[in-house]
Design a protein around this motif. Structure first.
Motif, PDB file in Angstrom:
ATOM      1  N   SER A   1      33.523  46.839  37.031  1.00  0.00           N
ATOM      2  CA  SER A   1      33.536  46.183  38.347  1.00  0.00           C
ATOM      3  C   SER A   1      34.372  44.916  38.309  1.00  0.00           C
ATOM      4  CB  SER A   1      32.116  45.840  38.793  1.00  0.00           C
ATOM      5  OG  SER A   1      31.353  46.992  38.958  1.00  0.00           O
ATOM      6  N   THR A   2      34.262  44.176  37.235  1.00  0.00           N
ATOM      7  CA  THR A   2      35.036  42.943  37.081  1.00  0.00           C
ATOM      8  C   THR A   2      36.522  43.261  36.962  1.00  0.00           C
ATOM      9  OG1 THR A   2      33.140  41.926  35.988  1.00  0.00           O
ATOM     10  CG2 THR A   2      35.257  40.819  35.739  1.00  0.00           C
ATOM     11  N   VAL A   3      36.860  44.300  36.203  1.00  0.00           N
ATOM     12  CA  VAL A   3      38.259  44.734  36.069  1.00  0.00           C
ATOM     13  C   VAL A   3      38.812  45.175  37.421  1.00  0.00           C
ATOM     14  CG1 VAL A   3      39.719  46.573  35.116  1.00  0.00           C
ATOM     15  CG2 VAL A   3      38.183  45.320  33.620  1.00  0.00           C
ATOM     16  N   ALA A   4      38.019  45.914  38.182  1.00  0.00           N
ATOM     17  CA  ALA A   4      38.459  46.391  39.493  1.00  0.00           C
ATOM     18  C   ALA A   4      38.705  45.232  40.459  1.00  0.00           C
ATOM     19  CB  ALA A   4      37.428  47.354  40.074  1.00  0.00           C
ATOM     20  N   GLU A   5      37.968  44.165  40.290  1.00  0.00           N
ATOM     21  CA  GLU A   5      38.071  42.980  41.147  1.00  0.00           C
ATOM     22  C   GLU A   5      39.291  42.111  40.789  1.00  0.00           C
ATOM     23  OE1 GLU A   5      34.889  39.446  42.258  1.00  0.00           O
ATOM     24  OE2 GLU A   5      34.664  40.514  40.371  1.00  0.00           O
ATOM     25  N   LEU A   6      39.783  42.247  39.567  1.00  0.00           N
ATOM     26  CA  LEU A   6      40.821  41.355  39.047  1.00  0.00           C
ATOM     27  C   LEU A   6      42.119  41.351  39.859  1.00  0.00           C
ATOM     28  CD1 LEU A   6      41.347  39.310  36.788  1.00  0.00           C
ATOM     29  CD2 LEU A   6      42.067  41.226  35.343  1.00  0.00           C
ATOM     30  N   PRO A   7      42.710  42.496  40.217  1.00  0.00           N
ATOM     31  CA  PRO A   7      43.959  42.440  40.995  1.00  0.00           C
ATOM     32  C   PRO A   7      43.811  41.717  42.330  1.00  0.00           C
ATOM     33  CG  PRO A   7      43.658  44.632  40.090  1.00  0.00           C
ATOM     34  CD  PRO A   7      42.379  43.879  39.840  1.00  0.00           C
ATOM     35  N   LEU A   8      42.690  41.937  42.999  1.00  0.00           N
ATOM     36  CA  LEU A   8      42.449  41.266  44.278  1.00  0.00           C
ATOM     37  C   LEU A   8      42.305  39.757  44.084  1.00  0.00           C
ATOM     38  CD1 LEU A   8      41.965  41.522  47.315  1.00  0.00           C
ATOM     39  CD2 LEU A   8      39.543  41.816  46.807  1.00  0.00           C
ATOM     40  N   LEU A   9      41.571  39.360  43.053  1.00  0.00           N
ATOM     41  CA  LEU A   9      41.420  37.924  42.766  1.00  0.00           C
ATOM     42  C   LEU A   9      42.775  37.270  42.519  1.00  0.00           C
ATOM     43  CD1 LEU A   9      38.322  37.954  40.393  1.00  0.00           C
ATOM     44  CD2 LEU A   9      38.429  36.953  42.677  1.00  0.00           C
ATOM     45  N   LEU A  10      43.612  37.933  41.728  1.00  0.00           N
ATOM     46  CA  LEU A  10      44.925  37.374  41.418  1.00  0.00           C
ATOM     47  C   LEU A  10      45.805  37.272  42.661  1.00  0.00           C
ATOM     48  CD1 LEU A  10      45.575  39.181  38.035  1.00  0.00           C
ATOM     49  CD2 LEU A  10      45.401  36.707  38.369  1.00  0.00           C
ATOM     50  N   SER A  11      45.766  38.285  43.521  1.00  0.00           N
ATOM     51  CA  SER A  11      46.622  38.237  44.705  1.00  0.00           C
ATOM     52  C   SER A  11      46.122  37.221  45.735  1.00  0.00           C
ATOM     53  CB  SER A  11      46.757  39.623  45.341  1.00  0.00           C
ATOM     54  OG  SER A  11      45.551  40.043  45.907  1.00  0.00           O
TER      55      SER A  11
ATOM     56  N   GLN B   1      36.247  32.141  33.888  1.00  0.00           N
ATOM     57  CA  GLN B   1      35.671  31.260  32.873  1.00  0.00           C
ATOM     58  C   GLN B   1      34.347  30.662  33.343  1.00  0.00           C
ATOM     59  OE1 GLN B   1      37.798  27.624  31.592  1.00  0.00           O
ATOM     60  NE2 GLN B   1      38.140  28.758  29.685  1.00  0.00           N
ATOM     61  N   LEU B   2      34.299  30.250  34.593  1.00  0.00           N
ATOM     62  CA  LEU B   2      33.072  29.678  35.146  1.00  0.00           C
ATOM     63  C   LEU B   2      31.950  30.711  35.218  1.00  0.00           C
ATOM     64  CD1 LEU B   2      31.704  27.216  36.514  1.00  0.00           C
ATOM     65  CD2 LEU B   2      32.488  28.158  38.686  1.00  0.00           C
ATOM     66  N   ARG B   3      32.261  31.898  35.725  1.00  0.00           N
ATOM     67  CA  ARG B   3      31.246  32.951  35.818  1.00  0.00           C
ATOM     68  C   ARG B   3      30.789  33.415  34.439  1.00  0.00           C
ATOM     69  NH1 ARG B   3      30.263  36.113  40.524  1.00  0.00           N
ATOM     70  NH2 ARG B   3      28.601  36.863  39.159  1.00  0.00           N
ATOM     71  N   GLY B   4      31.720  33.430  33.480  1.00  0.00           N
ATOM     72  CA  GLY B   4      31.371  33.852  32.130  1.00  0.00           C
ATOM     73  C   GLY B   4      30.568  32.828  31.372  1.00  0.00           C
ATOM     74  N   ALA B   5      30.812  31.566  31.661  1.00  0.00           N
ATOM     75  CA  ALA B   5      30.092  30.444  31.045  1.00  0.00           C
ATOM     76  C   ALA B   5      30.080  30.518  29.517  1.00  0.00           C
ATOM     77  CB  ALA B   5      28.674  30.353  31.589  1.00  0.00           C
ATOM     78  N   GLY B   6      31.110  31.131  28.935  1.00  0.00           N
ATOM     79  CA  GLY B   6      31.209  31.187  27.483  1.00  0.00           C
ATOM     80  C   GLY B   6      30.223  32.131  26.812  1.00  0.00           C
TER      81      GLY B   6
ATOM     82  N   ASP C   1      29.070  35.591  25.390  1.00  0.00           N
ATOM     83  CA  ASP C   1      29.700  36.810  24.894  1.00  0.00           C
ATOM     84  C   ASP C   1      29.223  38.048  25.647  1.00  0.00           C
ATOM     85  OD1 ASP C   1      31.076  35.328  23.042  1.00  0.00           O
ATOM     86  OD2 ASP C   1      29.625  35.694  21.436  1.00  0.00           O
ATOM     87  N   THR C   2      28.072  37.960  26.272  1.00  0.00           N
ATOM     88  CA  THR C   2      27.508  39.100  26.984  1.00  0.00           C
ATOM     89  C   THR C   2      27.996  39.203  28.420  1.00  0.00           C
ATOM     90  OG1 THR C   2      25.585  37.780  27.602  1.00  0.00           O
ATOM     91  CG2 THR C   2      25.409  39.097  25.581  1.00  0.00           C
ATOM     92  N   SER C   3      28.803  38.263  28.868  1.00  0.00           N
ATOM     93  CA  SER C   3      29.279  38.254  30.245  1.00  0.00           C
ATOM     94  C   SER C   3      30.555  39.081  30.389  1.00  0.00           C
ATOM     95  CB  SER C   3      29.562  36.819  30.684  1.00  0.00           C
ATOM     96  OG  SER C   3      30.262  36.821  31.909  1.00  0.00           O
ATOM     97  N   PRO C   4      30.600  39.988  31.372  1.00  0.00           N
ATOM     98  CA  PRO C   4      31.835  40.744  31.590  1.00  0.00           C
ATOM     99  C   PRO C   4      32.979  39.844  32.047  1.00  0.00           C
ATOM    100  CG  PRO C   4      30.287  41.157  33.354  1.00  0.00           C
ATOM    101  CD  PRO C   4      29.556  40.359  32.313  1.00  0.00           C
ATOM    102  N   TYR C   5      32.654  38.749  32.726  1.00  0.00           N
ATOM    103  CA  TYR C   5      33.692  37.827  33.181  1.00  0.00           C
ATOM    104  C   TYR C   5      34.367  37.146  31.992  1.00  0.00           C
ATOM    105  CZ  TYR C   5      31.474  38.550  37.672  1.00  0.00           C
ATOM    106  OH  TYR C   5      30.961  39.118  38.805  1.00  0.00           O
TER     107      TYR C   5
ATOM    108  N   PHE D   1      34.450  38.350  28.977  1.00  0.00           N
ATOM    109  CA  PHE D   1      35.135  39.409  28.239  1.00  0.00           C
ATOM    110  C   PHE D   1      36.502  39.687  28.851  1.00  0.00           C
ATOM    111  CE2 PHE D   1      35.519  43.689  26.369  1.00  0.00           C
ATOM    112  CZ  PHE D   1      35.134  43.412  25.080  1.00  0.00           C
ATOM    113  N   VAL D   2      36.574  39.810  30.171  1.00  0.00           N
ATOM    114  CA  VAL D   2      37.854  40.039  30.859  1.00  0.00           C
ATOM    115  C   VAL D   2      38.764  38.832  30.683  1.00  0.00           C
ATOM    116  CG1 VAL D   2      38.943  40.356  33.129  1.00  0.00           C
ATOM    117  CG2 VAL D   2      36.932  41.707  32.498  1.00  0.00           C
ATOM    118  N   TYR D   3      38.212  37.626  30.809  1.00  0.00           N
ATOM    119  CA  TYR D   3      39.012  36.412  30.605  1.00  0.00           C
ATOM    120  C   TYR D   3      39.648  36.424  29.218  1.00  0.00           C
ATOM    121  CZ  TYR D   3      40.348  31.576  29.906  1.00  0.00           C
ATOM    122  OH  TYR D   3      41.071  30.445  29.624  1.00  0.00           O
ATOM    123  N   GLN D   4      38.857  36.738  28.198  1.00  0.00           N
ATOM    124  CA  GLN D   4      39.368  36.741  26.829  1.00  0.00           C
ATOM    125  C   GLN D   4      40.451  37.804  26.645  1.00  0.00           C
ATOM    126  OE1 GLN D   4      38.800  34.401  24.689  1.00  0.00           O
ATOM    127  NE2 GLN D   4      37.302  33.437  26.032  1.00  0.00           N
ATOM    128  N   GLN D   5      40.282  38.960  27.258  1.00  0.00           N
ATOM    129  CA  GLN D   5      41.290  40.017  27.135  1.00  0.00           C
ATOM    130  C   GLN D   5      42.597  39.616  27.815  1.00  0.00           C
ATOM    131  OE1 GLN D   5      39.163  43.457  28.681  1.00  0.00           O
ATOM    132  NE2 GLN D   5      38.845  44.203  26.582  1.00  0.00           N
TER     133      GLN D   5
END
Length: 134
Positions: free
Chosen positions: A35-45, A57-62, A64-68, A70-74
């Motif tokens: 879901s986070t990956v699917a949201e990424l193109p829209l967020l960027l545009s 970064q804010l949603r992930g809050a550092g 390791d279990t957060s998908p946000y 994980f996507v940020y790190q990738q």
């Protein structure tokens, strides 16, 4: 020739597929990751690279279990491979870079987000096909 041109479509697709497979192996909440990956193109545009990275970064809050996170790190890992920066955190570099660097980073992030989305869809199709087989 710029780094973006040298990094072919096939290479970007392979990197994105590796990210999706990495998430399947290491991430418990795989559906939330997708879901986070699917949201990424829209967020960027809608919001641009800097705000999207800050949001992830804010949603992930550092955690390791957060998908946000994980996507940020990738995304950060892929962009920092292409564009060697002097910072250890991509968001810090993005806030300090000039407009030309920002545009190159944003374009590659957009292309990589699209590749991640396609790779996730392909992987979902493969999983669905495997489940249908006797």
């Amino acid at each position: 020739m710029s780094n973006i041109q040298r990094w072919s479509v096939d290479s970007r697709a392979n990197e994105a597929t590796d990210c999706i497979l990495e998430a399947q192996e290491e991430f418990r909440a795989y559906g939330h990751y997708i879901s986070t990956v699917a949201e990424l193109p829209l967020l960027l545009s809608r919001h641009g690279l800097g705000q999207t990275l800050a949001y992830l970064q804010l949603r992930g809050a550092g955690r390791d279990t957060s998908p946000y996170d994980f996507v940020y790190q990738q995304v950060a890992r892929r962009l920092m491979q292409l564009f060697p920066v002097g910072e250890t955190d991509l968001l810090i570099f993005v806030t300090r870079c000039d407009s030309q660097q920002y545009l190159r980073l944003a374009e590659e992030a957009r292309l990589f987000a699209a590749a991640l989305t396609y790779a996730a869809e392909d992987q979902a199709d493969i999983l669905e096909y495997d489940e249908e087989q006797p």
